[in-house]
Design a protein around this motif. Structure first.
Motif, short mmCIF file in Angstrom:
data_model
loop_
_atom_site.label_atom_id
_atom_site.label_comp_id
_atom_site.label_asym_id
_atom_site.label_seq_id
_atom_site.Cartn_x
_atom_site.Cartn_y
_atom_site.Cartn_z
N GLY A 28 13.76 -38.41 8.05
CA GLY A 28 15.02 -37.82 8.49
C GLY A 28 14.81 -36.66 9.44
O GLY A 28 15.53 -36.50 10.43
N ILE A 29 13.82 -35.82 9.16
CA ILE A 29 13.50 -34.69 10.04
C ILE A 29 13.02 -35.20 11.40
O ILE A 29 13.52 -34.80 12.46
N ALA A 30 12.02 -36.09 11.37
CA ALA A 30 11.43 -36.58 12.62
C ALA A 30 12.44 -37.35 13.46
O ALA A 30 12.50 -37.18 14.69
N TYR A 31 13.26 -38.17 12.82
CA TYR A 31 14.24 -38.97 13.57
C TYR A 31 15.26 -38.08 14.26
O TYR A 31 15.63 -38.31 15.41
N ARG A 32 15.74 -37.05 13.58
CA ARG A 32 16.73 -36.17 14.18
C ARG A 32 16.16 -35.38 15.35
O ARG A 32 16.85 -35.08 16.32
N ILE A 33 14.90 -35.00 15.25
CA ILE A 33 14.27 -34.26 16.34
C ILE A 33 14.00 -35.16 17.54
O ILE A 33 14.17 -34.75 18.69
N LEU A 34 13.63 -36.41 17.28
CA LEU A 34 13.17 -37.30 18.34
C LEU A 34 14.22 -38.29 18.83
O LEU A 34 14.14 -38.77 19.97
N GLY A 35 15.18 -38.66 17.99
CA GLY A 35 16.17 -39.65 18.40
C GLY A 35 15.58 -41.02 18.62
O GLY A 35 16.13 -41.85 19.33
N SER A 36 14.46 -41.29 17.98
CA SER A 36 13.77 -42.57 18.14
C SER A 36 13.22 -43.03 16.81
O SER A 36 12.49 -42.27 16.14
N VAL A 37 13.56 -44.25 16.42
CA VAL A 37 13.07 -44.81 15.16
C VAL A 37 11.55 -44.97 15.21
O VAL A 37 10.83 -44.55 14.29
N ASP A 38 11.07 -45.58 16.27
CA ASP A 38 9.63 -45.86 16.37
C ASP A 38 8.81 -44.57 16.43
O ASP A 38 7.77 -44.45 15.77
N GLU A 39 9.26 -43.61 17.23
CA GLU A 39 8.53 -42.35 17.32
C GLU A 39 8.54 -41.61 15.99
O GLU A 39 7.53 -41.01 15.60
N ALA A 40 9.67 -41.65 15.29
CA ALA A 40 9.74 -41.00 13.99
C ALA A 40 8.80 -41.66 12.99
O ALA A 40 8.12 -40.97 12.21
N GLU A 41 8.74 -42.98 13.00
CA GLU A 41 7.81 -43.69 12.11
C GLU A 41 6.37 -43.31 12.42
O GLU A 41 5.56 -43.12 11.50
N ASP A 42 6.03 -43.20 13.69
CA ASP A 42 4.67 -42.81 14.07
C ASP A 42 4.34 -41.40 13.58
O ASP A 42 3.23 -41.14 13.10
N VAL A 43 5.31 -40.50 13.70
CA VAL A 43 5.10 -39.13 13.24
C VAL A 43 4.87 -39.10 11.73
O VAL A 43 3.97 -38.41 11.24
N VAL A 44 5.68 -39.84 11.00
CA VAL A 44 5.53 -39.87 9.54
C VAL A 44 4.18 -40.45 9.15
O VAL A 44 3.52 -39.98 8.22
N GLN A 45 3.73 -41.48 9.88
CA GLN A 45 2.43 -42.06 9.61
C GLN A 45 1.32 -41.04 9.88
O GLN A 45 0.35 -40.93 9.11
N ASP A 46 1.45 -40.28 10.97
CA ASP A 46 0.45 -39.25 11.27
C ASP A 46 0.46 -38.15 10.20
O ASP A 46 -0.59 -37.61 9.86
N ALA A 47 1.66 -37.84 9.69
CA ALA A 47 1.74 -36.84 8.62
C ALA A 47 1.01 -37.34 7.37
O ALA A 47 0.33 -36.56 6.67
N TRP A 48 1.14 -38.63 7.09
CA TRP A 48 0.42 -39.22 5.95
C TRP A 48 -1.09 -39.11 6.15
O TRP A 48 -1.83 -38.75 5.22
#
Length: 305
Positions: A28-48
């Motif tokens: 939710g944080i990443a998606y709101r900052i980026l406005g992109s589903v794919d970019e947000a998923e990539d960020v969450v994966q990198d956080a993991w």
């Protein structure tokens, strides 16, 4: 002592369980900052990956650690994404997400989730956007936001206040779901019948229409303004957008119009409403963004990292 078959607090199994519990908020944080589903998923994966490689025995608050990592990663992506979005042909609109199938993205608060609001957030720089999202959408205390962004509390408060004022000048009052559905269906009926007069009655005098087609033929590359112009282009929509069916769907927490041909989505339309009618149209026509919306329904059940 722990039994041998129980995960210790620092085991990878325990780390994965902790991450899964926090993953909806991180997305939710990443998606709101980026406005992109794919970019947000990539960020969450990198956080993991960062969480996986961290000495977790010294981490007192996994939620704070992961929120910090996710926010900073998202800011970095947003800064690099500006160059890519500047090369986008025509209006760039955020990727829509199916919140009816994916309640997690808006589970805590629906703030800063609507497509029109994400579009406005693009006017802020990435740090301003992150500060606004953390405070307004997730109600983080200012001291924690300051720590995440590596700023002073006074500066953080100023950034949030300035961002809030900037966005509030352009945001609309919320309209109930039933009224949004009624307006969407009335708009579609008038547009399909080529009834310009009926369309104008639905529209605010200063209505603005944005279309994200990334260079697709027949798609306006600049915002179209004014009731008559928007009404006219709306009646032409069926000539360049293949469609044989439509339905009302949920996009970013609000009703939207999905147009399809042979079962394949060809457009998503969301609206904003002012005092005297529809004052904003957001047409998503880029195939990659339509596919991202369809994929978003598969996020309904959190996956193991």
């Amino acid at each position: 002592m722990n039994r041998s078959d129980e995960p210790t607090p620092d085991s990878l199994e325990a780390a994965a369980e902790a991450f899964l519990q926090l993953r909806p908020r991180l997305f939710g944080i990443a998606y709101r900052i980026l406005g992109s589903v794919d970019e947000a998923e990539d960020v969450v994966q990198d956080a993991w990956l960062r969480w996986q490689g961290t000495d977790r025995s010294v981490v007192e608050n996994p939620g704070a650690f992961l929120a910090t990592a996710t926010t900073r990663l998202a800011i970095n992506v947003a800064q690099s994404a500006r160059v890519r979005r500047e090369s986008h042909v025509g209006s760039w609109l955020p990727e829509p997400i199916d919140t009816s199938m994916d309640p997690y993205v808006g589970a805590e608060r629906g703030e800063a989730l609507e497509l029109a609001v994400l579009f406005l957030l693009e006017k802020l720089n990435p740090v301003e956007r992150a500060a606004y999202v953390l405070r307004e959408a997730f109600e983080y205390p200012y001291d924690q936001i300051a720590n995440i962004l590596q700023l002073s509390q006074a500066n953080t408060r100023q950034i949030v206040s300035r961002s809030r004022k900037r966005l509030s000048a352009e945001r609309r009052e919320p309209v109930d779901t039933a009224e949004l559905r009624r307006l969407l269906e009335a708009f579609l009926a008038a547009a399909a019948n080529g009834d310009i007069d009926a369309l104008e009655e639905l529209l605010s005098a200063d209505v603005v229409a944005y279309a994200d087609g990334n260079g697709m033929r027949g798609v306006a590359r600049v915002a179209v303004m004014g009731a008559l112009r928007v009404a006219r282009i709306s009646t032409f929509a069926k000539k360049f957008i293949p469609w044989d069916e439509y339905r009302i769907v949920e996009v970013n927490g609000r009703p939207a119009l999905s147009i399809a041909k042979d079962g394949v989505a060809t457009a998503l339309v969301t609206i904003t409403v002012g005092r005297d009618g529809i004052d904003g149209f957001y047409w998503i026509l880029t195939p990659e963004k339509l596919r991202a919306y369809e994929r978003s329904s598969h996020r309904a059940v959190p996956r193991r990292p």
